[in-house]
Design an enzyme around this catalytic site. Structure first.
Site, mmCIF file in Angstrom:
data_model
loop_
_atom_site.group_PDB
_atom_site.id
_atom_site.type_symbol
_atom_site.label_atom_id
_atom_site.label_comp_id
_atom_site.label_asym_id
_atom_site.label_seq_id
_atom_site.Cartn_x
_atom_site.Cartn_y
_atom_site.Cartn_z
ATOM 1 N N ASP A 187 -41.195 -11.625 -3.610
ATOM 2 C CA ASP A 187 -41.119 -12.802 -4.494
ATOM 3 C C ASP A 187 -39.684 -13.242 -4.780
ATOM 4 O OD1 ASP A 187 -43.922 -12.494 -4.738
ATOM 5 O OD2 ASP A 187 -43.583 -11.005 -6.306
ATOM 6 N N LYS A 190 -38.293 -16.273 -0.611
ATOM 7 C CA LYS A 190 -38.130 -16.326 0.851
ATOM 8 C C LYS A 190 -38.704 -17.607 1.445
ATOM 9 C CE LYS A 190 -40.395 -12.485 1.302
ATOM 10 N NZ LYS A 190 -40.521 -12.005 -0.065
ATOM 11 N N GLY A 243 -47.389 -14.476 -0.585
ATOM 12 C CA GLY A 243 -47.675 -15.817 -1.076
ATOM 13 C C GLY A 243 -46.376 -16.590 -1.058
ATOM 14 N N HIS A 244 -46.341 -17.644 -0.299
ATOM 15 C CA HIS A 244 -45.113 -18.438 -0.217
ATOM 16 C C HIS A 244 -45.351 -19.778 -0.885
ATOM 17 C CE1 HIS A 244 -43.001 -15.842 2.712
ATOM 18 N NE2 HIS A 244 -44.229 -15.468 2.945
ATOM 19 N N THR A 280 -52.756 -5.887 -3.920
ATOM 20 C CA THR A 280 -53.245 -7.268 -4.062
ATOM 21 C C THR A 280 -54.751 -7.339 -3.759
ATOM 22 O OG1 THR A 280 -52.689 -7.706 -1.769
ATOM 23 C CG2 THR A 280 -51.009 -8.258 -3.411
ATOM 24 N N GLN A 324 -43.159 -9.673 1.593
ATOM 25 C CA GLN A 324 -42.863 -8.599 0.622
ATOM 26 C C GLN A 324 -41.347 -8.384 0.543
ATOM 27 O OE1 GLN A 324 -45.651 -7.633 3.052
ATOM 28 N NE2 GLN A 324 -46.738 -8.936 1.641
ATOM 29 N N THR A 330 -50.308 -14.692 -5.264
ATOM 30 C CA THR A 330 -51.569 -14.206 -4.702
ATOM 31 C C THR A 330 -52.523 -13.717 -5.783
ATOM 32 O OG1 THR A 330 -50.359 -13.608 -2.709
ATOM 33 C CG2 THR A 330 -52.530 -12.602 -2.970
ATOM 34 N N THR A 331 -52.000 -12.977 -6.755
ATOM 35 C CA THR A 331 -52.894 -12.339 -7.730
ATOM 36 C C THR A 331 -52.802 -12.938 -9.142
ATOM 37 O OG1 THR A 331 -51.195 -10.704 -8.225
ATOM 38 C CG2 THR A 331 -52.812 -10.099 -6.532
ATOM 39 N N LEU A 386 -32.745 -18.699 -7.357
ATOM 40 C CA LEU A 386 -33.070 -18.875 -8.775
ATOM 41 C C LEU A 386 -31.889 -18.677 -9.722
ATOM 42 C CD1 LEU A 386 -36.233 -17.130 -7.877
ATOM 43 C CD2 LEU A 386 -36.520 -18.946 -9.515
#
Ligand code: IMP
Length: 426
Positions: A14, A17, A41-42, A129, A222, A298-299, A329
């Site tokens: 996270d 990427k 999850g992108h 996940t 990941q 994702t979750t 960020l």
């Protein structure tokens, strides 16, 4: 001229990427995923729209880029088809998608077993996940997996029936709900018919491409600290998320890798269980979580928040061989009085600067912090390093000093235009 660039998460995933990959993909002929599955999850934002992808590389939005799901991946065909159909409904035809015939397939029994194994672990759970990643890689390594080439072939029915019988015994033993063969087989057959056109020999495709002067962008999923070998085992994912995974997961040799970019979030986050020495829980952490929307793609789980951990960064730089950093960020830190950087750990009265393999020892590690002054200015509109407030510049330079790698680009907001290059990467 660079033939290939690898983008890897340097922390616990996270890191952002998707954004940098999407940015760099403009110069690539191929974008390749080489490990993991839809546990990733992108989030990609451009033109005012947010797209969420779990399996398909972000180069899919550009018809001139071939997007490859490499042999090292574990792919849930149902979720893949859903992603393809979603993209099609948004006007992206997916004709530029290729799936390795050697990639492993995640089937319903993997999902069921992932959930059952987590339940059995109770408070010691990994916090997966629940996408079936671990059970699918377990089958791959124990040579019991089903590959894409089998999934789309006429042999699938027999193969699936044999495997399902065995898996249903295991599911029943663990107290789960067994899976109906006829119902699932018919659904899988329909899915296979629809994804068959994408399944091919991606190894030859990529190697021919690279020999013909094409450029490859490898998109890691990941992060280094979730790598099955180098992460905080067993609280890791089941693949090699570090740069070693690129070659085994794509079939492209290490001599073709020219640049390895470590994606670094300006602070740290982690989802799921496991040691996280620089974690903190106070109003600042809550504020960071809300401002950066630190909830799993994702979750949807809230992510744990920590200060930047340079012990971890030095370690991931060592095991991945980063040649540059993409710092993400940075804007989220604007407005903080002070910013901390973890530079070492203190354990049993000793100072250590490496990541211990022993989890009990790692749990006892106290972060040693260096405190830097923050900046008040809104930096979301800066377009160069020189426009940053002095304290933000200093933060970047201190990271470079501590890690020994240049911050080649940084990001000051979610939009693609808020990516600032200090050095050409591709
Ligand atoms: P699994 O990959 O679903 O088996 O989960 C193993 C560990 O990796 C858990 O701690 C997950 O939260 C974490 N994990 C897996 N994929 C991601 C990701 O894309 N970002 C962040 N954490 C992840």
């Amino acid at each position: 001229m660079k033939r290939s660039v690898v983008v890897i998460g340097s922390q616990w995933g996270d890191e952002g990427k998707g954004k940098i990959t999407n940015y760099l993909s403009e110069k690539a002929d191929f974008v390749v995923r080489y490990q993991g599955g839809d546990n990733a999850g992108h989030t990609i934002q451009f033109g005012g729209t947010t797209y969420k992808l779990h399996l398909i590389p972000s180069g899919i939005f550009n018809a001139n880029i071939i997007n490859v799901l490499g042999n090292g991946m574990v792919i849930n065909p149902r979720n893949l088809l859903e992603e393809i159909n979603n993209l099609k409904s948004l006007g992206y035809d997916c004709k530029n998608l290729r799936i390795s015939e050697r990639a492993q397939v995640i089937l319903d029994y993997h999902l069921e077993l992932d959930a059952l194994k987590e339940k059995a672990l109770g408070s010691g759970k990994i916090g997966t996940t629940k996408k079936g990643i671990g059970p699918a890689y377990t089958d791959k390594t124990s040579r019991e997996g089903i590959r894409m080439v089998d999934f789309v072939s006429s042999d699938f029915k027999k193969l699936y029936s044999e495997k399902l019988n065995k898996k249903n015994e295991e599911i029943a033993r663990l107290g789960g709900e067994t899976i109906d063969f006829e119902k699932t087989y018919l659904e899988y057959k329909e899915i296979a018919d629809q994804i068959q056109e994408y399944v091919c020999d991606t190894i030859t495709l990529l190697n021919d491409g690279i020999r013909n002067g094409k450029k490859i962008l490898f998109e890691g999923a990941q992060g280094a600290m979730l790598d099955v070998d180098f992460g905080s085992y067993p609280f890791v994912t089941s693949s090699n998320a570090t740069s070693g995974g690129v070659c085994s997961g794509s079939g492209v040799g290490p001599t073709f890798i020219d640049e390895i970019i470590g994606v670094v979030k300006s602070y740290s986050t982690r989802v799921g269980s496991g040691v996280f020495p620089s974690e903190f829980e106070d109003e600042v952490a809550k504020d960071i979580r809300e401002r950066a929307h630190e909830y799993g793609t994702t979750t949807k789980r809230p992510r744990r928040i920590g200060w930047l951990d340079c012990v971890v960064l030095k370690y991931s730089t060592m095991v991945c061989g980063f040649t540059g950093i993409s710092l993400m960020l940075l804007d989220i830190l604007s407005g903080l009085e002070q910013i901390k950087i973890c530079t070492a750990y203190k354990v049993d009265g000793k100072i250590i600067t490496t990541v211990p393999a022993n989890n009990k020892l790692y749990e006892k590690c106290e972060p040693v912090y260096e405190t830097l002054p923050g900046w008040k200015e809104d930096i979301s509109k800066v377009t160069s390093f020189s426009q940053l407030p002095e304290n933000a510049k200093h933060y970047i330079e201190r990271i470079e000093e501590l890690v020994g790698v240049k911050v080649k680009c940084f990001s000051v907001g979610p939009d693609k235009t808020q990516t600032i290059m200090r050095e050409e990467i591709f």
